[in-house]
Design a protein around this motif. Structure first.
Motif, PDB file in Angstrom:
ATOM      1  N   ALA A  96      -1.067  43.491   8.844  1.00 51.97           N
ATOM      2  CA  ALA A  96       0.239  43.177   9.434  1.00 51.97           C
ATOM      3  C   ALA A  96       1.044  42.335   8.469  1.00 51.97           C
ATOM      4  O   ALA A  96       2.241  42.565   8.257  1.00 51.97           O
ATOM      5  N   ARG A  99       2.354  44.552   5.734  1.00 50.49           N
ATOM      6  CA  ARG A  99       3.393  45.473   6.168  1.00 50.49           C
ATOM      7  C   ARG A  99       4.677  44.727   6.499  1.00 50.49           C
ATOM      8  O   ARG A  99       5.782  45.214   6.278  1.00 50.49           O
ATOM      9  N   ASN A 100       4.546  43.518   7.040  1.00 49.92           N
ATOM     10  CA  ASN A 100       5.747  42.809   7.479  1.00 49.92           C
ATOM     11  C   ASN A 100       6.487  42.145   6.338  1.00 49.92           C
ATOM     12  O   ASN A 100       7.563  41.595   6.548  1.00 49.92           O
ATOM     13  N   LEU A 104      13.265  45.380   6.116  1.00 49.58           N
ATOM     14  CA  LEU A 104      13.587  46.599   6.854  1.00 49.58           C
ATOM     15  C   LEU A 104      14.502  47.474   6.011  1.00 49.58           C
ATOM     16  O   LEU A 104      15.447  46.983   5.416  1.00 49.58           O
ATOM     17  N   PRO A 105      14.240  48.747   5.945  1.00 50.28           N
ATOM     18  CA  PRO A 105      15.080  49.600   5.082  1.00 50.28           C
ATOM     19  C   PRO A 105      16.461  49.767   5.678  1.00 50.28           C
ATOM     20  O   PRO A 105      16.640  49.782   6.893  1.00 50.28           O
TER      21      PRO A 105
ATOM     22  N   TYR B 309      15.200  52.730  16.237  1.00 53.18           N
ATOM     23  CA  TYR B 309      13.894  52.063  16.191  1.00 53.18           C
ATOM     24  C   TYR B 309      13.165  52.322  17.496  1.00 53.18           C
ATOM     25  O   TYR B 309      13.776  52.472  18.549  1.00 53.18           O
ATOM     26  N   LEU B 321       6.301  48.740  15.125  1.00 50.83           N
ATOM     27  CA  LEU B 321       7.719  49.077  15.160  1.00 50.83           C
ATOM     28  C   LEU B 321       7.918  50.248  14.215  1.00 50.83           C
ATOM     29  O   LEU B 321       7.512  50.196  13.056  1.00 50.83           O
ATOM     30  N   GLN B 328       5.611  56.185   8.844  1.00 54.48           N
ATOM     31  CA  GLN B 328       4.690  55.057   9.010  1.00 54.48           C
ATOM     32  C   GLN B 328       5.434  53.905   9.672  1.00 54.48           C
ATOM     33  O   GLN B 328       6.647  53.791   9.541  1.00 54.48           O
ATOM     34  N   PRO B 329       4.702  53.027  10.347  1.00 53.14           N
ATOM     35  CA  PRO B 329       5.422  51.948  11.039  1.00 53.14           C
ATOM     36  C   PRO B 329       6.072  50.990  10.046  1.00 53.14           C
ATOM     37  O   PRO B 329       5.617  50.800   8.935  1.00 53.14           O
ATOM     38  N   LEU B 330       7.187  50.375  10.502  1.00 54.13           N
ATOM     39  CA  LEU B 330       7.876  49.413   9.662  1.00 54.13           C
ATOM     40  C   LEU B 330       7.299  48.012   9.827  1.00 54.13           C
ATOM     41  O   LEU B 330       7.298  47.224   8.891  1.00 54.13           O
ATOM     42  N   ARG B 331       6.855  47.706  11.044  1.00 47.20           N
ATOM     43  CA  ARG B 331       6.298  46.382  11.302  1.00 47.20           C
ATOM     44  C   ARG B 331       5.054  46.543  12.154  1.00 47.20           C
ATOM     45  O   ARG B 331       4.977  47.440  12.988  1.00 47.20           O
ATOM     46  N   ILE B 332       4.087  45.659  11.908  1.00 48.96           N
ATOM     47  CA  ILE B 332       2.889  45.644  12.746  1.00 48.96           C
ATOM     48  C   ILE B 332       2.812  44.262  13.370  1.00 48.96           C
ATOM     49  O   ILE B 332       2.813  43.252  12.660  1.00 48.96           O
ATOM     50  N   VAL B 366      11.637  41.053  14.936  1.00 48.32           N
ATOM     51  CA  VAL B 366      11.622  42.344  14.246  1.00 48.32           C
ATOM     52  C   VAL B 366      11.837  42.157  12.751  1.00 48.32           C
ATOM     53  O   VAL B 366      11.319  42.908  11.927  1.00 48.32           O
ATOM     54  N   GLY B 369       8.319  40.113  11.613  1.00 51.17           N
ATOM     55  CA  GLY B 369       7.030  40.335  12.255  1.00 51.17           C
ATOM     56  C   GLY B 369       6.344  39.102  12.780  1.00 51.17           C
ATOM     57  O   GLY B 369       5.195  39.169  13.199  1.00 51.17           O
TER      58      GLY B 369
END
Lengths: 263, 510
Positions: A96, A99-100, A104-105, B309, B321, B328-332, B366, B369
Motif C-alpha cells: 500500500a 502504491r500510494n 494520482l494521474p 474513480y 481505489l 490496476q488500482p491507483l490506491r490501496i 484519496v 492513501g
C-alpha cells in the motif's frame, strides 16, 4: 435451525455422529440437518484428494506403500493451493505504501469512454468466421469484388472499375497496417453488362456475402477482425456515380451486414 | 494456527487502551505492589496505553467507544485535518425557461431575457475553509451531457419536498419477488430511473423504474446509416428491437455482492465473490472490463460522485481505489484487521470511508492513501455507511443493530440511534440531510430526525482533545417512524431528488 428434526444420534451412521460431535465441539448448536451431509461430502472429497496425491508422491519415490510422509507432503502441497488466506498485514501495508506514493494521474480531457488499453478490456470479438471457399467458384456471372471492413469501421463499397481496388478500400487496409496480399483470395472479375440487370432482378436487395477467413498472421493487431465480403454490385456504371454519395443511398442498396461489432 | 492471519495480527499489533492519568497511576501502583509482575509484563508488552489528562470517563462513555478488535483509536489517529466541505458546483448557464424561472436575481434587477448564470454557489465566492481545493485530486471535466443532467437536477431540486418531523417522506418499496436466485446487492441511479440487482447466481439484472424501456445501441452497420446531424441522434442510435424492461448481464462466476451505477448512467459496476469488479456498459449491456486485484470476494464497490474513480473493498482486508481507465488500482487502503464490508465515497470525492468486520470505520484520504480517521464503537461488523449531504457527518450501521453518528471534522461520535433489533444493512440521508432512513434485517425501515441529532454538539476544546462526548439518550425522541415490511429485509434505501424514499429488498418467506 431445526435440530429437532435431525436423525436421532443412535440411528445416524458413525461418520455423521462424528461430524455432529465436531460441530458441537466448535460451538455450533443451531444448524440445518443438511449441514452434516455437506460437511461429510467435503471431508470425503478432501481426504480422497489428499490420498490420491499421496499415492502419486509415494510411487514417484518408488516406495511400496504410502506412508505418513507422503500424506504430510500431500497436505502441505494442497494447502498452498486451495486453502490460501489473504496476505499478511505487514505485506499489505508495504505494498500500500508503495502504491500510494505515486501521485494520482491526470485525466485527459475529451477522451470518450475512459477504458483501459484494449488488451485489458473485454471488448474484442471472440469469434472468427469460417470461410466458404466453395461458393466463390460457383458465383459465375457475378462480379465479385473484395471489400474490406475492419471491426466496427464499416468501409462502404466503392465499386472498383474492372475489379481493381479503389483508393478507398486500399486506405482501409493501410489503416490496419497489414500488407494485404489479395492474391490468396478468389478474385474473379467478370463484366458482362448484359447479365447485370438480370442479376439485379434476381438479387434485389440482398447480396451474396462471402466471408473469407484471413490468416491471422497477416493481421497486425490480433484483435481486429478483417472480413472481406464478396458482393455483387448491381450496375457498375450507376454505382460508381452513387458510391461516394452515401447519404442519399436508400435501402435497396446492395449493402452487406457487417457483423464485426466491437462495442 | 501459525498461518492464521487474525492470530498474527493480534500477536503483532498492540491493543490500544485509553485511560486517564489518574486511573493509570492507580492501576500501575496496584499491579506493581503485588509483587507479581506477570500481569504488568503482559500489560506492557501487548497493550498500548494511551494516557490522557483529565477526568476519567464514565462507564457509559467507555461502553460507547469500545468494541473494535484492536482497541480504541489513539488520539493522534484522529487529529489530521480533513477537508469535509463540498466542492463548489461549477457555474452552468441555465437556459431561461419561462415557466420554471421564478428565481430572483441577487441584485434585485428585473429579469432579463438572457441566460442567467446558476447562482447556487456564487453567494459564497470565497473558498470554504473546510472544502478541499478544487484540484486537490484530478476530477473529470464536465461533458455537455453532464451539464444537462445538472440542469435537470436543479429543476428537480426546486420541486423537492422539505422533510421534517411533521413532514415525513413516503416510502415506496420495491420487493423482488421470486428472487430465488438470492438477491445480494441493489443500486438505484441518482435520478431514480434504473434499478440494478446483483444475485447469488452471478447475474446482474437491470430494470427500468420509469415507463421508458431499456434499449441497447444499434449494431455498427446500422449506426453508419443514421443521420448524425439530427437533433434526436441520441434516440436514433438506440435499437428499438431490443427494447425491454429487464436486461440480464452475465459474466461473473460467483455471487454479486456489490453494485453501483455511474453518475452519468453510462456504466454499472458489479463486484463479486470471484474477486473481480466488472464494468458494464448500459448502452450495449455488455461487459467492458474486469478489474482483477482482489483475489478474494469483493464485498462492496461504489463509483465516485463525479464518476471516473471507484472504490472496492473485500475479504483481503484492503480497499482499493481504481480509475476506469487503469487496469490496476491507483490506491490501496490497508490497515483494517478484518474484511472490508462497506466502502463509500465522501460527497467531495476526496475521502473514502470503509467499514470493516473488525468493527471500526476508517476514513482514508484519496490523495495519499493515509488513514485520517478511525472510529470505534460498534460492537459488531459494520455493514452500512452513509455520508450526510453536507459532508460533515457519517452514519454507520452494524450487526449490533445500532446506528452511530460521527462528526468527521472533530473525529467524535455524536449520536447513537438504538431501535433496530437486527443488522442495519442500509442507511441513507435525505437529499438535504434532514432525515436519516435506516433499513435492517429485522424487516423494518426507521426514520430518524437528523437535524435534531446534530444540533447542540458539545465541541469545546476539552472534548476534542480527549475525544469523549456525552451521548444523550435520545433515540426515542429522534425516531420519527417505524415501517414494517411483511418479511423483507431492507437491502437498499434511496431518496429520489424530490425526497421520496425508495427501498428495495427480496421477499423471504420465513
Amino acid at each position: 435451525m431445526e435440530s429437532g428434526k435431525m436423525a436421532s444420534p443412535k440411528s445416524m451412521p458413525k461418520d455423521a455422529q462424528m461430524m455432529a460431535q465436531i460441530l458441537k465441539d466448535m460451538g455450533i448448536t443451531e444448524y440445518e440437518p443438511r449441514v452434516i451431509n455437506q460437511m461429510l461430502e467435503f471431508t470425503f472429497r478432501y481426504v480422497t484428494t489428499i490420498l490420491d496425491d499421496a499415492k502419486v508422491y509415494s510411487s514417484h519415490a518408488k516406495k511400496a506403500t504410502v506412508d505418513a510422509d507422503d500424506v504430510r507432503l500431500a497436505i502441505q502441497c494442497g494447502a498452498d493451493q486451495s486453502f490460501t488466506s489473504p496476505p499478511p498485514r505487514d505485506f499489505l501495508l508495504d505494498i500500500a505504501r508503495q502504491r500510494n506514493q505515486t501521485p494520482l494521474p491526470l485525466i485527459k480531457p475529451y477522451s470518450g469512454p475512459r477504458l483501459p488499453p484494449d488488451r485489458y478490456c473485454l471488448t474484442a470479438p471472440n469469434y472468427r468466421l469460417k470461410s466458404l471457399q466453395k461458393k466463390a467458384s460457383t458465383s459465375a456471372g457475378r462480379i465479385t469484388v473484395p471489400r474490406l471492413s475492419v471491426g466496427s469501421v464499416t468501409s462502404r463499397p466503392s465499386t472498383p472499375t474492372l475489379g481493381t481496388p479503389t483508393p478507398q478500400t486500399m486506405s482501409v487496409s493501410t489503416k490496419v497496417g497489414t500488407p494485404m496480399s489479395l492474391t490468396g483470395q478468389r478474385f474473379t472479375v467478370q463484366m458482362p453488362a448484359s447479365q447485370s440487370p438480370a442479376v439485379k432482378a434476381s438479387v434485389p436487395a440482398t447480396s451474396a456475402v462471402q466471408n473469407v477467413l484471413i490468416n491471422p498472421s497477416l493481421i497486425g493487431p490480433p484483435n481486429i477482425l478483417i472480413i472481406t465480403n464478396m458482393v455483387s454490385p448491381q450496375n457498375a456504371a450507376s454505382e460508381s456515380s452513387n458510391a461516394l454519395k452515401r447519404k442519399h443511398e436508400d435501402d435497396d442498396d446492395d449493402d452487406d451486414d457487417d457483423d464485426g461489432d466491437n462495442l | 494456527m501459525k498461518g492464521n492471519e487474525t492470530m498474527l495480527d493480534f500477536r503483532t499489533s498492540k491493543f490500544v487502551l485509553r485511560i486517564s492519568r489518574d486511573s493509570y497511576q492507580l492501576l500501575k501502583r496496584h499491579l506493581q505492589e503485588k509483587q507479581n509482575n506477570q500481569i504488568w509484563n503482559i500489560v506492557q508488552e501487548h497493550l498500548y496505553i494511551d494516557i490522557f489528562d483529565g477526568m476519567p470517563r464514565s462507564k457509559q462513555q467507555i461502553d460507547a467507544m469500545v468494541g473494535s478488535l484492536a482497541g480504541e483509536a489513539k488520539r493522534e489517529a484522529n487529529k489530521a485535518k480533513v477537508f469535509f466541505g463540498l466542492l463548489k458546483e461549477p457555474e452552468i448557464e441555465v437556459p431561461l425557461d419561462d415557466e420554471d424561472e421564478e428565481g430572483e436575481n441577487e441584485e434585485g434587477k428585473p429579469k432579463k431575457k438572457k441566460p442567467k448564470k446558476d447562482s447556487l454557489g456564487s453567494k459564497s465566492k470565497k473558498q470554504d475553509p473546510n472544502a478541499p481545493p478544487q484540484n486537490r485530486i484530478p476530477l473529470p471535466e464536465l461533458k455537455d451531457s453532464d451539464k444537462l443532467d445538472k440542469i435537470m437536477n436543479m429543476k428537480e431540486t426546486t420541486k423537492r419536498v422539505r422533510l421534517g418531523p411533521d413532514c415525513l417522506p413516503s416510502i415506496c418499496f420495491y420487493t423482488f419477488l421470486n428472487a430465488y436466485q438470492g438477491l445480494t446487492a441493489v443500486d438505484v441511479t441518482d435520478d431514480s430511473s434504473l434499478i440494478a440487482g446483483g444475485f447469488a447466481d452471478s447475474t446482474v439484472r437491470v430494470w427500468s423504474v420509469t415507463p421508458k424501456k431499456l434499449r441497447s445501441v444499434k449494431q455498427a452497420s446500422d449506426l453508419s446509416l443514421i443521420d448524425k446531424e439530427s437533433d434526436d441522434v441520441l434516440e436514433r442510435i438506440m435499437d428499438e428491437k431490443t427494447a425491454s424492461e429487464l436486461k440480464i448481464l452475465y459474466g461473473h462466476s460467483g455471487p454479486v455482492y456489490g453494485a453501483s451505477f455511474s453518475p452519468d448512467r453510462n456504466y454499472l459496476l458489479s463486484s463479486s465473490e470471484d474477486g473481480t469488479v466488472r464494468l458494464w456498459s448500459l448502452q450495449t449491456f455488455t461487459c467492458l472490463v474486469g478489474y482483477k486485484g482482489h483475489n478474494y470476494p469483493v464485498w462492496d464497490t461504489q463509483f465516485s460522485p463525479y464518476g471516473y474513480y471507484f472504490v472496492s473493498g473485500g475479504h483481503d482486508r484492503v480497499a482499493r481505489l481504481w480509475a476506469t481507465d487503469h487496469y490496476q488500482p491507483l490506491r490501496i487502503f490497508a490497515g483494517h484487521l478484518a474484511d472490508v464490508n462497506c466502502t463509500r465515497f465522501h460527497p467531495n470525492s476526496n475521502y473514502v470511508a470503509t467499514g470493516s468486520a473488525d468493527r471500526t470505520v476508517r476514513l482514508w484520504d484519496v490523495l495519499n492513501g493515509n488513514c485520517v480517521r478511525i472510529f470505534t464503537g460498534h460492537k459488531g461488523p459494520i455493514h452500512s455507511l452513509t455520508f450526510s449531504p453536507n459532508g460533515r457527518f457519517l452514519a454507520t450501521g452494524a450487526t449490533d443493530g445500532r446506528v452511530l453518528l460521527w462528526d468527521i471534522g472533530h473525529g467524535l461520535m455524536v449520536g447513537e440511534l438504538k431501535g433496530h433489533t437486527d443488522t442495519v444493512c442500509s442507511l441513507r440521508f435525505s437529499r438535504d440531510g434532514e432525515i436519516l432512513a435506516s433499513g435492517s434485517m429485522d424487516n423494518t425501515v426507521r426514520l430518524w430526525d437528523a437535524i435534531k441529532a446534530f444540533e447542540d454538539l458539545e465541541t469545546d476544546d476539552f472534548t476534542t482533545a480527549t475525544g469523549h462526548v456525552n451521548l444523550p439518550e435520545n433515540s426515542q425522541e429522534l425516531l420519527l417512524g417505524t415501517y414494517m415490511t411483511k418479511s423483507t429485509p431492507v437491502v437498499h434505501l434511496h431518496f429520489t431528488r424530490r425526497n421520496l424514499v425508495l427501498a428495495a429488498g427480496a421477499y423471504s418467506p420465513q
